[in-house]
Design an enzyme around this catalytic site. Structure first.
Site, PDB file in Angstrom:
ATOM      1  N   GLY A 252       0.870  -1.167   0.000  1.00 50.67           N
ATOM      2  CA  GLY A 252       0.000   0.000   0.000  1.00 50.67           C
ATOM      3  C   GLY A 252       0.901   1.209   0.000  1.00 50.67           C
ATOM      4  O   GLY A 252       1.885   1.257  -0.725  1.00 50.67           O
ATOM      5  N   GLU A 253       0.612   2.156   0.856  1.00 50.17           N
ATOM      6  CA  GLU A 253       1.459   3.349   0.957  1.00 50.17           C
ATOM      7  C   GLU A 253       1.856   3.484   2.425  1.00 50.17           C
ATOM      8  O   GLU A 253       1.007   3.707   3.281  1.00 50.17           O
ATOM      9  CB  GLU A 253       0.654   4.560   0.464  1.00 50.17           C
ATOM     10  CG  GLU A 253       1.486   5.746   0.072  1.00 50.17           C
ATOM     11  CD  GLU A 253       2.518   5.420  -1.024  1.00 50.17           C
ATOM     12  OE1 GLU A 253       2.198   4.697  -1.983  1.00 50.17           O
ATOM     13  OE2 GLU A 253       3.664   5.882  -0.890  1.00 50.17           O
ATOM     14  N   SER A 254       3.150   3.311   2.695  1.00 48.32           N
ATOM     15  CA  SER A 254       3.578   3.210   4.089  1.00 48.32           C
ATOM     16  C   SER A 254       3.281   4.481   4.883  1.00 48.32           C
ATOM     17  O   SER A 254       2.939   4.422   6.061  1.00 48.32           O
ATOM     18  CB  SER A 254       5.058   2.853   4.168  1.00 48.32           C
ATOM     19  OG  SER A 254       5.836   3.749   3.415  1.00 48.32           O
TER      20      SER A 254
ATOM     21  N   GLU B 243       1.383 -12.122  -2.972  1.00 44.97           N
ATOM     22  CA  GLU B 243      -0.073 -12.377  -2.989  1.00 44.97           C
ATOM     23  C   GLU B 243      -0.677 -12.147  -4.375  1.00 44.97           C
ATOM     24  O   GLU B 243      -1.818 -12.524  -4.616  1.00 44.97           O
ATOM     25  CB  GLU B 243      -0.767 -11.507  -1.920  1.00 44.97           C
ATOM     26  CG  GLU B 243      -0.907 -10.023  -2.220  1.00 44.97           C
ATOM     27  CD  GLU B 243       0.405  -9.229  -2.076  1.00 44.97           C
ATOM     28  OE1 GLU B 243       1.453  -9.835  -1.816  1.00 44.97           O
ATOM     29  OE2 GLU B 243       0.345  -7.987  -2.256  1.00 44.97           O
TER      30      GLU B 243
ATOM     31  N   HIS C 113       5.230  -8.443  -4.246  1.00 40.07           N
ATOM     32  CA  HIS C 113       3.864  -8.788  -3.820  1.00 40.07           C
ATOM     33  C   HIS C 113       3.556 -10.259  -4.116  1.00 40.07           C
ATOM     34  O   HIS C 113       2.936 -10.562  -5.135  1.00 40.07           O
ATOM     35  CB  HIS C 113       2.854  -7.914  -4.572  1.00 40.07           C
ATOM     36  CG  HIS C 113       2.819  -6.506  -4.121  1.00 40.07           C
ATOM     37  ND1 HIS C 113       1.885  -6.024  -3.231  1.00 40.07           N
ATOM     38  CD2 HIS C 113       3.609  -5.464  -4.419  1.00 40.07           C
ATOM     39  CE1 HIS C 113       2.100  -4.747  -3.004  1.00 40.07           C
ATOM     40  NE2 HIS C 113       3.144  -4.368  -3.717  1.00 40.07           N
TER      41      HIS C 113
ATOM     42  N   ARG D 155      12.624   3.853   0.006  1.00 35.87           N
ATOM     43  CA  ARG D 155      11.304   3.837  -0.640  1.00 35.87           C
ATOM     44  C   ARG D 155      11.420   4.211  -2.119  1.00 35.87           C
ATOM     45  O   ARG D 155      12.285   4.986  -2.505  1.00 35.87           O
ATOM     46  CB  ARG D 155      10.365   4.820   0.055  1.00 35.87           C
ATOM     47  CG  ARG D 155      10.066   4.437   1.487  1.00 35.87           C
ATOM     48  CD  ARG D 155       9.163   5.462   2.129  1.00 35.87           C
ATOM     49  NE  ARG D 155       7.868   5.521   1.473  1.00 35.87           N
ATOM     50  CZ  ARG D 155       7.035   6.546   1.568  1.00 35.87           C
ATOM     51  NH1 ARG D 155       7.350   7.604   2.271  1.00 35.87           N
ATOM     52  NH2 ARG D 155       5.880   6.513   0.941  1.00 35.87           N
TER      53      ARG D 155
ATOM     54  N   CYS E 102       6.238  -5.206   0.809  1.00 33.65           N
ATOM     55  CA  CYS E 102       6.374  -3.887   0.195  1.00 33.65           C
ATOM     56  C   CYS E 102       6.194  -2.766   1.234  1.00 33.65           C
ATOM     57  O   CYS E 102       7.069  -2.594   2.064  1.00 33.65           O
ATOM     58  CB  CYS E 102       5.431  -3.794  -0.990  1.00 33.65           C
ATOM     59  SG  CYS E 102       6.022  -2.628  -2.203  1.00 33.65           S
TER      60      CYS E 102
ATOM     61  N   ILE F 228       5.810  -3.317  -7.334  1.00 25.88           N
ATOM     62  CA  ILE F 228       4.985  -2.129  -7.588  1.00 25.88           C
ATOM     63  C   ILE F 228       5.528  -0.968  -6.759  1.00 25.88           C
ATOM     64  O   ILE F 228       5.427  -0.983  -5.528  1.00 25.88           O
ATOM     65  CB  ILE F 228       3.499  -2.381  -7.219  1.00 25.88           C
ATOM     66  CG1 ILE F 228       2.963  -3.595  -7.975  1.00 25.88           C
ATOM     67  CG2 ILE F 228       2.650  -1.142  -7.518  1.00 25.88           C
ATOM     68  CD1 ILE F 228       1.588  -4.064  -7.515  1.00 25.88           C
TER      69      ILE F 228
HETATM   70  N1  GLN Z   1       5.781   3.005  -2.597  1.00 20.98           N
HETATM   71  C1  GLN Z   1       5.114   2.509  -1.419  1.00 20.98           C
HETATM   72  C2  GLN Z   1       5.710   3.138  -0.147  1.00 20.98           C
HETATM   73  O1  GLN Z   1       6.685   3.779  -0.208  1.00 20.98           O
HETATM   74  C3  GLN Z   1       5.188   1.000  -1.349  1.00 20.98           C
HETATM   75  C4  GLN Z   1       4.521   0.398  -2.571  1.00 20.98           C
HETATM   76  C5  GLN Z   1       3.823  -0.894  -2.340  1.00 20.98           C
HETATM   77  O2  GLN Z   1       3.508  -1.285  -1.214  1.00 20.98           O
HETATM   78  N2  GLN Z   1       3.503  -1.546  -3.433  1.00 20.98           N
HETATM   79  O3  GLN Z   1       5.190   2.974   0.894  1.00 20.98           O
END
Ligand code: GLN
Length: 192
Positions: free
Chosen positions: A46-48, A170, A168, A104, A77, A132
């Site tokens: 996701g987005e940390s 999953e 990923h 990141r 990720c 991703i």
């Molecule tokens: N770019 C996201 C981050 O910095 C990580 C991307 C992902 O979880 N696919 O948190």
């Protein structure tokens, strides 16, 4: 055995489906108190930074830090970023339980998302890996075992009861990475 999947943001449903396919009971964890009822946790991609904001607001961060300090944990990720001891580009707080430094969005715009086939220590065929906007592990501590590398970069690592992937698993049909995590949940730290 009840596996929690942090279900705040990101592709948690794909993890749930994969773990259930492998016979695990899964709880989607949305509130800190739900951690009391699970034996292990998966922190999805996701987005940390978004995870951090949400976790901070609900007093969730401390409870999660306590949990991942003692229980089997798998971060993919953004999940790997949250577990890392040191985060760069930009620096941000983390749970700090996995002795790695992670950068990141480290692969630049052109190749920020890709699918690769990579040899691993899990045995058998190379693993398909979906990256991703992936982070790069730029340092691993002495206690960290590298289970797979893409080129020179560690992409799947384990430290005791903690596993992390910068890709990923999953999202690929191959079940080996989640199987490895479930083994770790049943056996504890399996290293010699
Ligand atoms: N770019 C996201 C981050 O910095 C990580 C991307 C992902 O979880 N696919 O948190």
């Amino acid at each position: 055995m009840n596996i929690g999947v942090l279900a705040i943001q990101g592709d948690y449903l794909a993890h749930k489906a994969r773990l259930e396919q492998l016979g695990a009971n899964v709880t989607l964890v949305r509130k800190p108190e739900q951690l009391d009822a699970v034996d292990a946790i998966v922190i999805p991609g996701g987005e940390s930074s978004t995870f951090l904001n949400f976790l901070a607001e609900r007093g969730f961060l401390n409870k999660l830090r306590e949990f991942v300090s003692t229980k089997p944990t798998f971060g993919t990720c953004a999940g790997a970023i949250l577990l890392a001891k040191d985060v760069e580009n930009p620096p941000q707080p983390s749970l700090g339980v996995l002795d790695i430094r992670i950068r990141r969005n480290a692969y630049g715009r052109q190749i920020d998302s890709s699918i690769r086939e990579v040899e691993s220590k899990l045995g058998g065929e190379p693993l398909e890996m979906v990256f991703i906007r992936a982070p790069k592990i730029v340092r691993t501590g002495d206690q960290v075992e590298v289970l797979a590398k893409a080129g020179d970069d560690p992409v799947l690592v384990r430290q005791g009861r903690i596993m992390a992937a910068t890709f990923h698993p999953e999202l690929s049909p191959d079940t080996r990475v989640h199987q490895e995590f479930l083994k770790l949940v049943s056996n504890g730290d399996r290293r010699p």
